[in-house]
Design a protein around this motif. Structure first.
Motif, PDB file in Angstrom:
ATOM      1  N   GLN A   1       0.848  -1.191   0.000  1.00  0.00           N
ATOM      2  CA  GLN A   1       0.000   0.000   0.000  1.00  0.00           C
ATOM      3  C   GLN A   1       0.884   1.241   0.000  1.00  0.00           C
ATOM      4  N   VAL A   2       0.617   2.140  -0.930  1.00  0.00           N
ATOM      5  CA  VAL A   2       1.382   3.379  -1.020  1.00  0.00           C
ATOM      6  C   VAL A   2       0.971   4.312   0.110  1.00  0.00           C
ATOM      7  N   GLN A   3       1.955   4.969   0.682  1.00  0.00           N
ATOM      8  CA  GLN A   3       1.699   6.013   1.663  1.00  0.00           C
ATOM      9  C   GLN A   3       2.303   7.317   1.171  1.00  0.00           C
ATOM     10  N   LEU A   4       1.638   8.417   1.506  1.00  0.00           N
ATOM     11  CA  LEU A   4       2.079   9.740   1.083  1.00  0.00           C
ATOM     12  C   LEU A   4       2.349  10.597   2.315  1.00  0.00           C
ATOM     13  N   VAL A   5       3.459  11.303   2.298  1.00  0.00           N
ATOM     14  CA  VAL A   5       3.814  12.179   3.407  1.00  0.00           C
ATOM     15  C   VAL A   5       4.178  13.553   2.860  1.00  0.00           C
ATOM     16  N   GLU A   6       3.399  14.554   3.236  1.00  0.00           N
ATOM     17  CA  GLU A   6       3.658  15.924   2.782  1.00  0.00           C
ATOM     18  C   GLU A   6       4.576  16.646   3.760  1.00  0.00           C
ATOM     19  N   SER A   7       5.232  17.653   3.249  1.00  0.00           N
ATOM     20  CA  SER A   7       6.045  18.542   4.071  1.00  0.00           C
ATOM     21  C   SER A   7       6.186  19.866   3.338  1.00  0.00           C
ATOM     22  N   GLY A   8       6.725  20.846   4.041  1.00  0.00           N
ATOM     23  CA  GLY A   8       7.011  22.117   3.404  1.00  0.00           C
ATOM     24  C   GLY A   8       6.027  23.228   3.720  1.00  0.00           C
ATOM     25  N   GLY A   9       4.947  22.888   4.417  1.00  0.00           N
ATOM     26  CA  GLY A   9       4.000  23.929   4.777  1.00  0.00           C
ATOM     27  C   GLY A   9       4.589  24.887   5.796  1.00  0.00           C
ATOM     28  N   GLY A  10       3.904  25.978   6.018  1.00  0.00           N
ATOM     29  CA  GLY A  10       4.359  26.961   6.984  1.00  0.00           C
ATOM     30  C   GLY A  10       3.687  28.283   6.733  1.00  0.00           C
ATOM     31  N   SER A  11       4.285  29.306   7.286  1.00  0.00           N
ATOM     32  CA  SER A  11       3.739  30.645   7.153  1.00  0.00           C
ATOM     33  C   SER A  11       4.591  31.446   6.187  1.00  0.00           C
ATOM     34  N   GLY A  26       6.332   2.852  -1.328  1.00  0.00           N
ATOM     35  CA  GLY A  26       5.617   1.737  -1.919  1.00  0.00           C
ATOM     36  C   GLY A  26       5.641   1.822  -3.428  1.00  0.00           C
ATOM     37  N   ASP A  27       5.102   0.812  -4.059  1.00  0.00           N
ATOM     38  CA  ASP A  27       5.108   0.730  -5.521  1.00  0.00           C
ATOM     39  C   ASP A  27       3.952   1.519  -6.104  1.00  0.00           C
ATOM     40  N   ILE A  28       4.280   2.337  -7.093  1.00  0.00           N
ATOM     41  CA  ILE A  28       3.268   3.098  -7.811  1.00  0.00           C
ATOM     42  C   ILE A  28       3.170   2.528  -9.212  1.00  0.00           C
ATOM     43  N   PHE A  29       1.976   2.137  -9.612  1.00  0.00           N
ATOM     44  CA  PHE A  29       1.777   1.546 -10.911  1.00  0.00           C
ATOM     45  C   PHE A  29       1.848   2.617 -11.998  1.00  0.00           C
ATOM     46  N   SER A  30       2.097   2.157 -13.214  1.00  0.00           N
ATOM     47  CA  SER A  30       2.525   3.066 -14.263  1.00  0.00           C
ATOM     48  C   SER A  30       1.495   4.132 -14.623  1.00  0.00           C
ATOM     49  N   ARG A  31       0.236   3.813 -14.603  1.00  0.00           N
ATOM     50  CA  ARG A  31      -0.755   4.793 -15.035  1.00  0.00           C
ATOM     51  C   ARG A  31      -1.404   5.391 -13.785  1.00  0.00           C
ATOM     52  N   TYR A  32      -1.080   6.664 -13.514  1.00  0.00           N
ATOM     53  CA  TYR A  32      -1.591   7.252 -12.282  1.00  0.00           C
ATOM     54  C   TYR A  32      -1.806   8.743 -12.435  1.00  0.00           C
ATOM     55  N   CYS A  33      -2.535   9.302 -11.515  1.00  0.00           N
ATOM     56  CA  CYS A  33      -2.701  10.730 -11.353  1.00  0.00           C
ATOM     57  C   CYS A  33      -2.246  11.078  -9.937  1.00  0.00           C
ATOM     58  N   MET A  34      -1.470  12.128  -9.840  1.00  0.00           N
ATOM     59  CA  MET A  34      -1.116  12.664  -8.521  1.00  0.00           C
ATOM     60  C   MET A  34      -1.523  14.119  -8.499  1.00  0.00           C
ATOM     61  N   ALA A  35      -2.064  14.532  -7.378  1.00  0.00           N
ATOM     62  CA  ALA A  35      -2.642  15.871  -7.328  1.00  0.00           C
ATOM     63  C   ALA A  35      -2.412  16.529  -5.976  1.00  0.00           C
TER      64      ALA A  35
END
Length: 126
Positions: A1-11, A26-35
């Motif tokens: 299962q893919v997990q996503l971790v964001e960073s870089g936010g702030g004021s 994790g493994d991301i399959f070839s045809r995807y959308c990321m947003a």
């Protein structure tokens, strides 16, 4: 299962810049959308920008000309460069992924994405 971790936010001050990152594990399959989506208090989650596995991008009107979505496949990292930040930009920003996509990524609402990060908070001071 893919997990996503964001960073870089702030004021950031109005007119300033901020870069968000989202690292996928994790493994991301070839045809995807990321947003990138964002949600301000009391408002619905709205799309900001999307990129597909081919590198094609699409932006919400509020992001056009100011934000740039990009990805580094080797690092499995999604970015959102935000310039000329405005008072309307503060929100929790989320990255999202959907795989095995058929058709275009553009125009897909948040209900089409099944993997989400925890979000990173962005505030803008005037």
């Amino acid at each position: 299962q893919v997990q996503l971790v964001e960073s870089g936010g702030g004021s950031v001050q109005a007119g300033g810049s901020l870069r968000l990152s989202c690292v996928a594990s994790g493994d991301i399959f070839s045809r995807y959308c990321m947003a990138w989506f964002r949600q301000a208090p009391g408002k619905e989650r709205e799309g900001v920008a999307v990129i597909d596995n081919f590198g094609m991008t699409e932006y919400a009107d509020a992001a056009k000309g100011r934000f740039t979505i990009s990805k580094d496949n080797a690092k499995k990292t999604l970015y959102l460069q935000m310039n000329t930040m405005k008072p309307k930009d503060p929100a929790m920003y989320y990255c999202a992924l959907v795989q095995r996509v058929i058709g275009a990524c553009g125009g897909r609402g948040h209900e089409h994405y099944n993997i989400w990060g925890q979000g990173t908070q962005v505030t803008v001071s005037s």
